[in-house]
Design a protein around this motif. Structure first.
Motif, PDB file in Angstrom:
ATOM      1  N   ARG A   1       0.835  -1.211   0.000  1.00 26.22           N
ATOM      2  CA  ARG A   1       0.000   0.000   0.000  1.00 26.22           C
ATOM      3  C   ARG A   1       0.869   1.260   0.000  1.00 26.22           C
ATOM      4  NH1 ARG A   1      -3.981   3.140  -1.383  1.00 26.22           N
ATOM      5  NH2 ARG A   1      -4.713   4.518   0.253  1.00 26.22           N
ATOM      6  N   SER A   2       1.877   1.304   0.871  1.00 27.62           N
ATOM      7  CA  SER A   2       2.727   2.497   0.912  1.00 27.62           C
ATOM      8  C   SER A   2       3.551   2.637  -0.370  1.00 27.62           C
ATOM      9  CB  SER A   2       3.634   2.495   2.145  1.00 27.62           C
ATOM     10  OG  SER A   2       4.554   1.445   2.092  1.00 27.62           O
ATOM     11  N   VAL A   3       3.959   1.518  -0.951  1.00 32.88           N
ATOM     12  CA  VAL A   3       4.688   1.560  -2.225  1.00 32.88           C
ATOM     13  C   VAL A   3       3.784   2.111  -3.319  1.00 32.88           C
ATOM     14  CG1 VAL A   3       5.750   0.136  -4.037  1.00 32.88           C
ATOM     15  CG2 VAL A   3       6.295  -0.295  -1.646  1.00 32.88           C
ATOM     16  N   PHE A   4       2.540   1.631  -3.371  1.00 34.41           N
ATOM     17  CA  PHE A   4       1.604   2.084  -4.403  1.00 34.41           C
ATOM     18  C   PHE A   4       1.254   3.561  -4.234  1.00 34.41           C
ATOM     19  CE2 PHE A   4      -0.315  -2.430  -5.030  1.00 34.41           C
ATOM     20  CZ  PHE A   4       0.830  -2.825  -5.703  1.00 34.41           C
ATOM     21  N   VAL A   5       1.068   4.011  -3.009  1.00 36.49           N
ATOM     22  CA  VAL A   5       0.739   5.420  -2.754  1.00 36.49           C
ATOM     23  C   VAL A   5       1.898   6.316  -3.190  1.00 36.49           C
ATOM     24  CG1 VAL A   5       0.344   7.125  -0.924  1.00 36.49           C
ATOM     25  CG2 VAL A   5      -0.969   4.999  -0.950  1.00 36.49           C
ATOM     26  N   ALA A   6       3.115   5.932  -2.836  1.00 39.64           N
ATOM     27  CA  ALA A   6       4.289   6.723  -3.223  1.00 39.64           C
ATOM     28  C   ALA A   6       4.454   6.739  -4.749  1.00 39.64           C
ATOM     29  CB  ALA A   6       5.543   6.176  -2.542  1.00 39.64           C
ATOM     30  N   MET A   7       4.267   5.578  -5.382  1.00 40.15           N
ATOM     31  CA  MET A   7       4.354   5.503  -6.839  1.00 40.15           C
ATOM     32  C   MET A   7       3.285   6.375  -7.484  1.00 40.15           C
ATOM     33  SD  MET A   7       5.296   1.746  -8.427  1.00 40.15           S
ATOM     34  CE  MET A   7       3.627   1.263  -8.351  1.00 40.15           C
TER      35      MET A   7
ATOM     36  N   LEU B   1       3.778   9.422 -10.029  1.00 44.78           N
ATOM     37  CA  LEU B   1       3.116   9.382 -11.329  1.00 44.78           C
ATOM     38  C   LEU B   1       2.334  10.677 -11.563  1.00 44.78           C
ATOM     39  CD1 LEU B   1       2.685   7.518 -13.748  1.00 44.78           C
ATOM     40  CD2 LEU B   1       0.699   6.583 -12.575  1.00 44.78           C
ATOM     41  N   ALA B   2       1.647  11.155 -10.529  1.00 47.50           N
ATOM     42  CA  ALA B   2       0.905  12.417 -10.629  1.00 47.50           C
ATOM     43  C   ALA B   2       1.855  13.587 -10.870  1.00 47.50           C
ATOM     44  CB  ALA B   2       0.083  12.648  -9.362  1.00 47.50           C
ATOM     45  N   ILE B   3       2.991  13.582 -10.195  1.00 46.11           N
ATOM     46  CA  ILE B   3       3.991  14.635 -10.409  1.00 46.11           C
ATOM     47  C   ILE B   3       4.439  14.627 -11.864  1.00 46.11           C
ATOM     48  CG2 ILE B   3       6.365  15.339  -9.898  1.00 46.11           C
ATOM     49  CD1 ILE B   3       5.832  14.281  -6.997  1.00 46.11           C
ATOM     50  N   SER B   4       4.733  13.448 -12.387  1.00 48.34           N
ATOM     51  CA  SER B   4       5.176  13.325 -13.781  1.00 48.34           C
ATOM     52  C   SER B   4       4.115  13.837 -14.741  1.00 48.34           C
ATOM     53  CB  SER B   4       5.487  11.861 -14.117  1.00 48.34           C
ATOM     54  OG  SER B   4       6.487  11.358 -13.292  1.00 48.34           O
ATOM     55  N   ARG B   5       2.885  13.394 -14.537  1.00 46.14           N
ATOM     56  CA  ARG B   5       1.789  13.788 -15.424  1.00 46.14           C
ATOM     57  C   ARG B   5       1.569  15.297 -15.389  1.00 46.14           C
ATOM     58  NH1 ARG B   5      -3.165  15.088 -14.451  1.00 46.14           N
ATOM     59  NH2 ARG B   5      -3.200  14.227 -12.340  1.00 46.14           N
ATOM     60  N   ASN B   6       1.581  15.868 -14.190  1.00 41.81           N
ATOM     61  CA  ASN B   6       1.388  17.310 -14.063  1.00 41.81           C
ATOM     62  C   ASN B   6       2.524  18.088 -14.705  1.00 41.81           C
ATOM     63  OD1 ASN B   6      -1.099  18.135 -12.507  1.00 41.81           O
ATOM     64  ND2 ASN B   6      -0.353  16.437 -11.279  1.00 41.81           N
ATOM     65  N   GLU B   7       3.734  17.587 -14.552  1.00 44.31           N
ATOM     66  CA  GLU B   7       4.868  18.263 -15.183  1.00 44.31           C
ATOM     67  C   GLU B   7       4.737  18.253 -16.698  1.00 44.31           C
ATOM     68  OE1 GLU B   7       9.173  16.926 -15.962  1.00 44.31           O
ATOM     69  OE2 GLU B   7       9.158  17.776 -13.951  1.00 44.31           O
ATOM     70  N   LEU B   8       4.182  17.178 -17.231  1.00 40.58           N
ATOM     71  CA  LEU B   8       3.987  17.074 -18.675  1.00 40.58           C
ATOM     72  C   LEU B   8       2.776  17.870 -19.157  1.00 40.58           C
ATOM     73  CD1 LEU B   8       4.677  13.249 -18.962  1.00 40.58           C
ATOM     74  CD2 LEU B   8       6.118  15.073 -19.910  1.00 40.58           C
ATOM     75  N   GLY B   9       1.937  18.288 -18.220  1.00 32.02           N
ATOM     76  CA  GLY B   9       0.751  19.060 -18.578  1.00 32.02           C
ATOM     77  C   GLY B   9      -0.362  18.220 -19.178  1.00 32.02           C
TER      78      GLY B   9
ATOM     79  N   LYS C   1      -5.071  17.608   5.022  1.00 38.03           N
ATOM     80  CA  LYS C   1      -5.010  16.347   4.291  1.00 38.03           C
ATOM     81  C   LYS C   1      -5.474  16.594   2.867  1.00 38.03           C
ATOM     82  CE  LYS C   1      -5.588  13.205   8.121  1.00 38.03           C
ATOM     83  NZ  LYS C   1      -4.232  12.784   8.261  1.00 38.03           N
ATOM     84  N   ILE C   2      -4.653  16.175   1.914  1.00 36.36           N
ATOM     85  CA  ILE C   2      -5.034  16.253   0.507  1.00 36.36           C
ATOM     86  C   ILE C   2      -4.703  14.926  -0.149  1.00 36.36           C
ATOM     87  CG2 ILE C   2      -4.805  18.763   0.282  1.00 36.36           C
ATOM     88  CD1 ILE C   2      -2.054  18.354  -0.960  1.00 36.36           C
ATOM     89  N   LYS C   3      -5.354  14.645  -1.257  1.00 39.15           N
ATOM     90  CA  LYS C   3      -5.131  13.403  -1.989  1.00 39.15           C
ATOM     91  C   LYS C   3      -3.725  13.413  -2.592  1.00 39.15           C
ATOM     92  CE  LYS C   3      -9.947  12.683  -3.126  1.00 39.15           C
ATOM     93  NZ  LYS C   3     -10.926  12.542  -4.198  1.00 39.15           N
ATOM     94  N   SER C   4      -3.178  12.219  -2.796  1.00 36.78           N
ATOM     95  CA  SER C   4      -1.810  12.126  -3.308  1.00 36.78           C
ATOM     96  C   SER C   4      -1.671  12.754  -4.684  1.00 36.78           C
ATOM     97  CB  SER C   4      -1.334  10.674  -3.332  1.00 36.78           C
ATOM     98  OG  SER C   4      -2.122   9.889  -4.195  1.00 36.78           O
ATOM     99  N   GLU C   5      -2.700  12.624  -5.542  1.00 33.93           N
ATOM    100  CA  GLU C   5      -2.580  13.228  -6.864  1.00 33.93           C
ATOM    101  C   GLU C   5      -2.608  14.753  -6.780  1.00 33.93           C
ATOM    102  OE1 GLU C   5      -6.989  11.830  -6.757  1.00 33.93           O
ATOM    103  OE2 GLU C   5      -5.095  11.084  -6.018  1.00 33.93           O
ATOM    104  N   LYS C   6      -3.308  15.302  -5.777  1.00 32.80           N
ATOM    105  CA  LYS C   6      -3.325  16.749  -5.566  1.00 32.80           C
ATOM    106  C   LYS C   6      -1.974  17.203  -5.026  1.00 32.80           C
ATOM    107  CE  LYS C   6      -7.747  17.018  -6.458  1.00 32.80           C
ATOM    108  NZ  LYS C   6      -8.326  17.674  -7.591  1.00 32.80           N
ATOM    109  N   ARG C   7      -1.388  16.394  -4.148  1.00 30.62           N
ATOM    110  CA  ARG C   7      -0.049  16.674  -3.627  1.00 30.62           C
ATOM    111  C   ARG C   7       0.934  16.726  -4.792  1.00 30.62           C
ATOM    112  NH1 ARG C   7       4.157  13.319  -2.594  1.00 30.62           N
ATOM    113  NH2 ARG C   7       5.660  13.942  -1.017  1.00 30.62           N
ATOM    114  N   GLY C   8       0.802  15.774  -5.706  1.00 24.57           N
ATOM    115  CA  GLY C   8       1.668  15.737  -6.882  1.00 24.57           C
ATOM    116  C   GLY C   8       1.542  16.977  -7.748  1.00 24.57           C
TER     117      GLY C   8
END
Length: 140
Positions: A6-12, A16-24, A103-110
């Protein structure tokens, strides 16, 4: 000590969200680019499941994303990126969120980390007000 899946998947998912957001890209566009359904992709960013190998390979091939970074958080998103700055930004954001009890969702954090890192890359100073604004925009 082994990490639980679970922690591995959340971190991944966050990386992934950081990557996607950086790519726009939207989640739908990223899903299409790596050959998975939008629903599956959404579950990857939320940390509910791990990415299949085929999707990881497509991610690396299509966007030159460092797969080791997506999987384990090592090296950098892409060659030439400032990994130390990215880790500092992640740490500062996490400390702020914890100290404020936010508290925010991981994709929002990304998304916040991607904006902050983009500002760093462009040489723009990020103020506390910028960070507060970004958090308010993504807050649940």
């Amino acid at each position: 000590m082994a990490r639980d899946s679970r922690s591995v998947f959340v971190a991944m998912g966050a990386r992934l969200a950081i990557s996607r957001n950086e790519l726009g890209l939207t989640q739908a566009a990223m899903a299409e680019a790596i050959g998975v359904s939008h629903r599956a992709y959404h579950s990857y960013e939320k940390g509910q499941r791990g990415l299949p190998v085929e999707a990881l390979v497509a991610l690396g091939d299509s966007f030159e994303i460092d797969i080791a970074w997506v999987l384990l958080g090592t090296k950098a998103i892409r060659a030439g990126h400032d990994f130390d700055a990215l880790k500092r930004i992640e740490t500062e954001l996490d400390q702020h969120l914890t100290s404020e009890g936010i508290k925010i969702k991981s994709e929002k954090r990304g998304a916040i980390i991607a904006r902050w890192y983009q500002s760093h890359v462009e040489g723009r100073e990020v103020s506390d007000d910028d960070v507060h604004t970004w958090i308010e925009l993504v807050r649940e």
